[in-house]
Scaffold this motif. Structure first.
Motif, short mmCIF file in Angstrom:
data_model
loop_
_atom_site.label_atom_id
_atom_site.label_comp_id
_atom_site.label_asym_id
_atom_site.label_seq_id
_atom_site.Cartn_x
_atom_site.Cartn_y
_atom_site.Cartn_z
N THR A 159 93.11 64.41 83.54
CA THR A 159 93.05 64.93 82.18
C THR A 159 93.58 63.85 81.25
O THR A 159 94.61 63.24 81.54
CB THR A 159 93.89 66.21 82.03
OG1 THR A 159 95.25 65.93 82.38
CG2 THR A 159 93.37 67.32 82.93
N HIS A 160 92.87 63.63 80.17
CA HIS A 160 93.26 62.54 79.27
C HIS A 160 94.65 62.75 78.68
O HIS A 160 95.36 61.78 78.37
CB HIS A 160 92.24 62.41 78.14
CG HIS A 160 91.01 61.65 78.52
ND1 HIS A 160 89.94 62.23 79.13
CD2 HIS A 160 90.70 60.32 78.40
CE1 HIS A 160 89.00 61.32 79.34
NE2 HIS A 160 89.44 60.16 78.92
N LYS A 161 95.06 63.98 78.52
CA LYS A 161 96.37 64.23 77.92
C LYS A 161 97.51 63.70 78.79
O LYS A 161 98.64 63.51 78.31
CB LYS A 161 96.57 65.72 77.66
CG LYS A 161 96.65 66.58 78.90
CD LYS A 161 96.81 68.05 78.55
CE LYS A 161 96.90 68.92 79.79
NZ LYS A 161 97.02 70.36 79.45
N GLN A 162 97.23 63.45 80.07
CA GLN A 162 98.26 62.92 80.96
C GLN A 162 98.29 61.39 80.97
O GLN A 162 99.18 60.80 81.58
CB GLN A 162 98.03 63.43 82.39
CG GLN A 162 98.25 64.92 82.57
CD GLN A 162 99.70 65.33 82.45
OE1 GLN A 162 100.58 64.49 82.22
NE2 GLN A 162 99.97 66.60 82.60
N GLY A 168 87.84 69.03 75.79
CA GLY A 168 89.06 68.26 75.59
C GLY A 168 89.07 66.92 76.27
O GLY A 168 89.99 66.12 76.08
N GLU A 169 88.04 66.62 77.09
CA GLU A 169 87.99 65.36 77.83
C GLU A 169 86.98 64.39 77.23
O GLU A 169 86.62 63.40 77.87
CB GLU A 169 87.64 65.62 79.30
CG GLU A 169 88.63 66.52 80.02
CD GLU A 169 90.06 65.99 79.98
OE1 GLU A 169 90.25 64.76 80.06
OE2 GLU A 169 90.99 66.80 79.84
N ASN A 201 98.53 57.62 79.11
CA ASN A 201 98.85 56.89 77.89
C ASN A 201 97.74 55.86 77.63
O ASN A 201 96.85 55.66 78.44
CB ASN A 201 100.23 56.23 77.97
CG ASN A 201 100.33 55.21 79.10
OD1 ASN A 201 99.36 54.52 79.42
ND2 ASN A 201 101.52 55.08 79.68
N LEU A 260 90.22 64.27 71.46
CA LEU A 260 91.33 63.36 71.67
C LEU A 260 91.79 62.77 70.36
O LEU A 260 91.00 62.48 69.48
CB LEU A 260 90.90 62.23 72.61
CG LEU A 260 90.40 62.67 73.99
CD1 LEU A 260 89.90 61.47 74.75
CD2 LEU A 260 91.48 63.38 74.74
N THR A 261 93.08 62.64 70.23
CA THR A 261 93.62 62.08 68.99
C THR A 261 94.24 60.71 69.20
O THR A 261 94.32 59.93 68.25
CB THR A 261 94.69 63.02 68.41
OG1 THR A 261 95.71 63.23 69.40
CG2 THR A 261 94.08 64.36 68.03
N ASP A 262 94.68 60.41 70.42
CA ASP A 262 95.38 59.14 70.63
C ASP A 262 94.61 58.20 71.55
O ASP A 262 95.12 57.15 71.92
CB ASP A 262 96.78 59.40 71.23
CG ASP A 262 96.70 60.09 72.56
OD1 ASP A 262 97.65 59.95 73.34
OD2 ASP A 262 95.70 60.78 72.82
N ASP A 320 99.37 71.77 84.88
CA ASP A 320 98.90 70.81 83.86
C ASP A 320 98.48 69.45 84.42
O ASP A 320 98.28 68.52 83.65
CB ASP A 320 99.96 70.60 82.77
CG ASP A 320 100.24 71.87 81.99
OD1 ASP A 320 99.31 72.69 81.85
OD2 ASP A 320 101.39 72.05 81.54
N CYS A 368 85.39 61.36 75.41
CA CYS A 368 85.95 60.01 75.44
C CYS A 368 84.83 59.00 75.25
O CYS A 368 83.69 59.24 75.66
CB CYS A 368 86.65 59.79 76.78
SG CYS A 368 87.16 58.11 77.11
#
Length: 378
Positions: free
Chosen positions: A245-248, A225-226, A250, A2-4, A340, A228
Motif C-alpha cells: 500500500t502506498h501509504k506505507q 487509493g493506490e 516513503n 496520493l498526496t505525497d 494496515d 500512481c
C-alpha cells in the motif's frame, strides 16, 4: 488519491541521498547449485545468535531487507552494532538469500520453476551457511515465494532449518480477481507463444519500447487509493498485483523500488499460474506431489500476514496453518495478522521497524522455545 507520491523517474533514484547502514560490513558469497544455477548469500555477521536466513519474494533482491530508504531496516533491527539502544543488541548472524529468481543472483533470466528453488537452491544455501558457520541448524524469515519454496523444500526432505517465520504466501494461495483472471486466460502462455516474450523487465527506461509498455499499463486497474504514475509501480502491479500500500511507503522507498526488481523469466510464472488456478501447491507438471507429504513439515512455524494484502489474501496463511495443525502437532504452528499492512511493505514500510520488526523478534524467541520443547520431548 496520493498526496505525497508523484512520478519519480529512474534518474531521480540515482540522485537520492544514500545513508550508511548501522550494520556490519556485508560479505558476499556466490554459490553454484547442483543443476548449475547461481545463488547469492550476503552475510551481516552481527553476532552469534544466528544464523538467520532471510529469503525475499519472487524476483525481488534480498537487499530489500537492508533498504537504506527507511530509518531502520530489518537487517539493522536484527544487528547488535549499537548496544546502547539502536538495534537492541540482538546478536543475529544474518544471511540474505538471493535464490535463483532474484535479479541479484546472476542468472540473467534463465528459465526455471519453483520446484528448482525448493529442490536445489534451499539445500545449497542451508548447506553453505552451516558449513561456513559451524552451526547445527538455521532459523529463517521467509517471504512470498521464499516462504512457499521453503515449505516445499521441507516436504521434500530439507534438513538444517529448525524454525521459520513465513510471510504472506504459503501452500494454499488465495489471490485477487485480476490475478485469477490472468491465470484463467493463461496470460503468461499468451506472452510466451503469441508475442514471443520470454523475459519481463520490471524496471522502466526511456526507450521507445518501454514507453510503449508503460502507455499500455497506464489504465491498469488498481485498488482505490493506490493510483500512481511511477512506471515501476505500474509494472509491479501488472505482473504481481498489489504488492504494497502506498501509504506505507516513503518517497525514497517509492523511487528505489526499481533497485529491488529486475529482469525475470516468464517461464518461472507457469507453475505459479497453475498453483493459483488449483488453489494449492503442485509441481511443475501440475501434479499434487507436495500436500500428501505435509507431515514432513515438522518444525515450529509462525505465519504472518497483512490484513490489506490483495496479492495473497490473509486467508492464504490461515488455510496452510490450519492444514498443518490438522496433519501434525497443532502447538507447533501459529499465525499473526497485522493491521494496515499488505505484502512487501511488511519489510520496506516506513514504520515497519516499529509495527512489524519487534513482533518478528518476539516470534523468533517463541519459536526457539517451541524448538527446545520439541527437542526435549523426543
Amino acid at each position: 488519491m496520493l498526496t505525497d507520491l508523484a512520478n519519480f523517474p529512474a534518474q531521480e533514484n540515482k540522485l537520492r541521498i544514500r545513508r550508511t547502514l548501522k550494520a556490519p560490513i556485508p560479505e558476499e558469497f556466490k554459490v553454484k547449485t547442483k543443476d548449475g544455477f547461481n545463488i547469492k548469500l550476503t552475510r551481516y555477521a552481527a553476532g552469534t545468535k544466528g544464523p538467520l536466513l532471510l529469503a525475499p519474494g519472487f524476483t525481488v533482491n534480498a537487499s530489500s531487507f537492508a533498504a537504506d530508504t527507511v530509518d531502520e531496516n530489518l537487517v539493522e533491527h536484527l544487528s547488535n552494532i549499537d548496544p546502547s539502544g539502536y538495534g537492541k543488541a540482538e546478536n543475529y548472524d544474518i544471511w540474505l538469500f538471493d535464490y535463483r529468481a532474484s535479479p541479484d543472483s546472476g542468472n540473467g533470466g534463465r528459465p526455471f520453476n519453483i520446484d528448482d528453488i525448493a529442490m536445489h537452491d534451499w539445500p545449497a544455501a542451508v548447506k553453505f551457511v552451516l558449513e561456513k558457520t559451524g552451526a547445527k541448524n538455521v532459523q529463517a524469515i521467509v517471504h512470498c515465494v521464499g516462504s512457499m519454496s521453503l515449505l516445499m523444500a521441507k516436504i521434500k526432505g530439507l534438513e538444517g532449518v529448525r524454525s521459520a517465520i513465513c510471510s504472506q504466501l504459503t501452500l494454499h494461495p488465495v489471490t485477487n480477481w485480476l490475478n485469477y483472471l490472468k491465470a484463467d486466460v493463461h496470460m503468461v502462455k499468451i506472452l510466451e507463444d503469441t508475442h514471443q516474450i520470454s523475459t519481463i523487465d520490471i524496471r522502466s527506461s526511456d526507450s521507445t519500447k518501454d514507453k510503449g509498455i508503460d502507455a499500455l499499463l497506464w489504465n491498469l486497474p488498481v485498488p482505490e487509493g493506490e493510483e500512481c504514475t511511477n512506471p515501476c509501480c505500474k509494472r509491479i502491479f501488472a505482473v504481481y498485483g498489489p504488492s504494497y500500500t502506498h501509504k506505507q511507503l516513503n518517497n525514497d522507498t517509492h523511487i528505489a523500488l526499481r533497485e529491488w526488481f529486475g529482469v525475470i523469466s516468464t517461464k518461472s510464472f507457469d507453475q505459479l499460474t497453475t498453483i493459483l488456478r488449483v488453489g494449492y501447491t503442485v509441481d511443475q507438471y501440475g501434479n499434487n506431489t507436495y500436500l500428501p507429504e505435509g507431515k514432513k513439515i515438522d518444525i515450529p512455524i509462525h505465519f504472518v500476514a497483512g490484513d490489506q494484502n490483495q496479492e495473497f489474501l490473509p486467508e492464504t496463511s490461515l488455510r496452510t496453518c490450519e492444514w498443518l495443525k490438522a496433519h501434525g502437532n497443532p502447538d507447533m504452528y501459529s499465525r499473526q495478522v497485522f493491521k494496515d499492512y499488505a505484502h512487501m511493505d511488511f519489510f520496506i514500510g516506513r514504520n515497519a521497524s516499529k509495527d512489524i520488526f519487534p513482533e518478528l523478534l518476539k516470534a523468533l524467541r517463541m519459536l526457539d522455545k517451541k524448538t527446545e520443547k520439541t527437542r526435549h520431548s523426543l
